[in-house]
Write an enzyme that holds these catalytic residues in place. Structure first.
Site, PDB file in Angstrom:
ATOM      1  N   HIS A  49       0.816  -1.203   0.000  1.00  0.00           N
ATOM      2  CA  HIS A  49       0.000   0.000   0.000  1.00  0.00           C
ATOM      3  C   HIS A  49       0.859   1.266   0.000  1.00  0.00           C
ATOM      4  O   HIS A  49       0.518   2.258  -0.657  1.00  0.00           O
ATOM      5  CB  HIS A  49      -0.918  -0.017   1.229  1.00  0.00           C
ATOM      6  N   GLU A  92      -8.171   8.176  -4.726  1.00  0.00           N
ATOM      7  CA  GLU A  92      -7.688   7.281  -3.672  1.00  0.00           C
ATOM      8  C   GLU A  92      -8.682   6.154  -3.475  1.00  0.00           C
ATOM      9  O   GLU A  92      -9.892   6.316  -3.697  1.00  0.00           O
ATOM     10  CB  GLU A  92      -7.517   8.073  -2.368  1.00  0.00           C
ATOM     11  N   HIS A  94     -10.298   3.071  -0.883  1.00  0.00           N
ATOM     12  CA  HIS A  94     -10.489   2.618   0.495  1.00  0.00           C
ATOM     13  C   HIS A  94     -11.315   1.336   0.466  1.00  0.00           C
ATOM     14  O   HIS A  94     -12.399   1.256   1.055  1.00  0.00           O
ATOM     15  CB  HIS A  94     -11.140   3.712   1.338  1.00  0.00           C
TER      16      HIS A  94
END
Length: 738
Positions: A49, A92, A94
């Site tokens: 990550h 991004e 998640h």
């Protein structure tokens, strides 16, 4: 201690994702055994990550430079310049947190991407979301979907940043592994840009939230497949009201030139934020963990790898520290002065007077690249052939495709979002493919500057051919921006696949990057940032997602008053721009009507894409277009129905007049998803046709807008007719779901 024994010891302590050869490299570089705190630092920063160890060698192939790009990939967020205006945007993921705790996982995804933009000093002005869920008829998938949407809604609404656009996709492969992508857009002027500079002796502060047990080693959690027993502890919990204070105080600190550099405390926690900050300036850093406010009892290692939200690291000149403290106090934002930058390149961590970690900064941030094997799945080519299709009534096919969850209006979702706060939103969700935002009113050379933005992905395309699928994502986002009058200038991407250690999963990733590189270079669009998310699979259920390659495209409008929505206005000519090929592979028609995911997706046509986009922009800039949509998911017929539902106006078209590449039947003309095509509505048909002929773009007037029915003909005979009220009803099929 042997490497295998050391590996077992680390697993007992932190359930490490570090590989044996990585642990060996750490030990050999240090010339000693790392202690537990140091191992946790490497566990965080060397995770997939944070380190991009499996992806960065391939990502170097992506083009990232243009006349507008001030700063490309590498830091938390890029910088683009248009006239006097500076722009930053970033996407991004998640995914893992949203699979375990949909509400908090999605909410903190919003908070994280907003703070990425704040690192530039610019003010966040808009959010978009790309969401991929399982079948809405599955109760567990629906629970995830509702939680994610509510998390985005609650967090975004409370921080005062509008959610202006997005995309929602449903597929059974996302039933337990949702893909949750958030894009944030920020703007400002040169005087508030935080360029990032630092010197030895500068003060390092953590501002915002205190540190707790939530989000513990979230970066490692995101770097392995789902299925562990300790996953809830890796999910962060957000505080949007504190985030709103951070937005306001950071932008004022930037405007007053009180901070030299900013870093978000995101994946990897302080271990990552502090080491990457020092590495950025080729400096060292000395920190004192006992100066950090805690809301739980934590060990030194836990303090470093906690991913508690709403925290940012700022670098301050010692001579201006009191000014910074005073401003933070006026906003009620807490802070800790935790250390200083140093010469020598060491990461020194103290706790209660004891040196608990002493590491070379460049070793922490220099995770070795992973070179995995890759191979095309043996079964894939067997899906590229299409069988003989059983005909169904044309009207039934129209209804099935229009009411598909992937095509249907996402109004039940976007009405939960505040998409107008800030009074910048000119084209709102549901009005067109892309959002349009006002940047400046009359202001010197910029005029009425506007920004268009849209993010697109098609996991079905990427599953059938990752190279073509990724290229299509960028090309589709490109057309979405053009269709509202925006000139594309930059893109960011998010690539979401499975376990990179498995050759077929890694092949999907590599081919996706190559497809993005090809189309970006061909269209002259730099990719200025992005995100790679691996391990999107469930080890217990033995499931893996269809690859998601999302591309967010940024476009510029010189005059915001020239922006164009997609809803029909009535009493206009309907013109198709671009050639249609017989390309039903991977289409919504095949999936929805015939229940199959087969065939080759339509291949992008860069030369036609550039030419057709340029003429559409020319027509819009001359005020000759009433409404416009690009032709994408569901094909020409679906685009026309969406324009009808959006504007509440009917049409009468003869599909046989559509410009095609060879002889095609009505179904192929109606539902082919060929690239580089648009539908425009105009009251100036003769002038538009003259320009199109002059440029040499294939085109045809296929009908007119108006009335209360959507009527399709073929060679003068009626194929199907739906009342506009019916069209709007089928297009609203998700109202019963969310």
């Amino acid at each position: 201690m042997e490497s295998s024994q050391l590996n077992q010891s680390i697993k007992h302590t932190v359930n490490t994702t570090l590989k044996s050869h990585e642990i060996k490299a750490i030990r050999e570089s240090l010339g000693r055994e790392p202690n537990e705190v140091e191992l946790l630092i490497f566990e965080a920063e060397w995770s997939e990550h944070c380190s991009y160890k499996s992806s960065r060698r391939w990502l170097r192939e992506l083009p990232s430079e243009s006349i507008h790009v001030v700063r490309g990939p590498g830091l938390d967020a890029p910088l683009i310049k248009v006239g006097k205006v500076f722009i930053s945007f970033k996407i991004e993921s998640h995914n893992h947190p949203s699979a375990i705790d949909p509400y908090d996982g999605a909410a903190t995804g919003v908070g994280g991407i907003v703070r990425d933009i704040l690192t530039t000093g610019l003010r966040p002005i808009a959010l978009l979301n790309n969401l991929h869920f399982g079948d809405p008829g599955d109760s567990y998938s629906l629970w995830i979907a509702r939680g994610v949407v509510k998390g985005i809604s609650d967090y975004g609404n409370r921080i005062g940043v509008p959610v202006v656009g997005g995309e929602v996709w449903f597929d059974e492969s996302f039933a337990r592994n949702p893909i949750v992508l958030i894009t944030c857009l920020g703007v400002g002027v040169e005087g508030q840009v935080v360029w990032g500079k630092a010197d030895p002796g500068d003060v390092v502060m953590v501002i915002g939230n205190d540190t707790g047990k939530d989000g513990m080693l979230g970066s490692s959690f995101a770097s392995k497949a789902l299925g562990g027993s300790d996953e809830m502890s890796a999910v962060q919990v957000g505080n949007p009201l504190l985030e709103k204070l951070l937005i306001d105080v950071i932008t004022e600190l930037a405007q007053r030139r009180l901070i030299k550099a900013i870093k978000d405390v995101g994946g990897g926690g302080l271990a990552t934020a502090l080491s990457e900050l020092a590495s950025q300036f080729n400096l060292g850093i000395r920190v004192y963990l006992d100066r950090i406010r805690l809301r739980d009892e934590l060990s030194p290692g836990e303090i470093l790898v906690s991913e508690s939200q709403e925290r940012m690291v700022v670098v301050v000149d010692p001579g201006r520290l009191r000014e910074v403290e005073s401003l933070l106090g006026s906003y009620g934002v807490d802070y800790d002065v935790i250390g200083e930058l140093t010469e020598g390149g060491r990461f020194e961590v103290y706790y209660r007077g004891e040196l608990v970690a002493d590491l070379p900064v460049k070793l922490i941030t220099g995770a070795p690249e992973a070179n995995h094997e890759l191979s095309e799945p043996a079964w894939l080519r067997g899906l590229w052939e299409l069988p003989q299709l059983t005909p169904i009534p044309f009207r039934d096919a129209l209804i099935k495709v229009l009411s598909s969850p992937n095509v249907a209006s996402k109004e039940p979702i976007y009405t939960l979002y505040d998409h107008e706060v800030g009074v910048r939103t000119v084209i709102k969700p549901g009005q067109a493919g892309a959002a349009v935002l006002r940047v400046l009113e009359e202001d010197g050379d910029n005029g009425k500057l506007g920004l268009a933005i849209k993010a697109d992905a098609n996991p079905r395309y990427s599953f059938l051919d990752p190279y073509i699928g990724a290229a299509n994502s960028l090309a589709k986002a490109y057309r979405n921006v053009v269709a509202v009058g925006g000139r594309p200038i930059a893109a960011v991407d998010s690539i979401n696949v499975g376990n990179p250690e498995l050759p077929d999963r890694y092949w999907y990733f590599v081919m996706s990057v190559k497809g993005l590189s090809w189309i970006a270079k061909s269209l002259g669009v730099p990719i200025v940032g992005g995100k790679v998310s691996f391990y999107n699979e469930d080890s217990t259920a033995n499931t893996v997602i269809k690859p998601v390659v999302a591309v967010a495209m940024l476009g510029v409008l010189d005059d915001i008053d020239r922006s164009i929505s997609g809803g029909l206005k009535g009493n206009g000519s309907l013109i198709v721009i671009g050639l249609t090929d017989n390309e039903l592979g991977g289409s919504e028609y095949l999936h929805r009507v015939h229940g199959m995911v087969r065939g080759l997706p339509p291949r992008p046509k860069p030369e036609e894409e550039l030419r057709n986009a340029e003429v559409v922009l020319r027509l819009i800039e001359r005020g000759l277009v009433n409404s416009c949509m690009d032709i994408g998911l569901g094909g020409l017929a679906t685009t026309l129905l969406k324009m009808s539902a959006t504007g509440g106006v009917g049409f009468n078209v003869d599909l046989s007049k559509t410009p095609t590449n060879g002889t095609m039947d009505p179904v192929a003309v109606a539902f082919s998803e060929t690239n580089a095509r648009y539908v425009i509505e105009t009251h100036h048909a003769s002038e538009v046709m003259s320009i199109l002929r002059e440029v040499g773009v294939p085109h045809a007037v296929i009908g007119v807008s108006g009335g209360d029915s959507a009527r399709f003909l073929w060679m003068g005979d009626e194929l199907a007719s739906l009342r506009v009220s019916e069209v709007m009803g089928y297009y609203s099929s998700l109202w019963g779901v969310f």
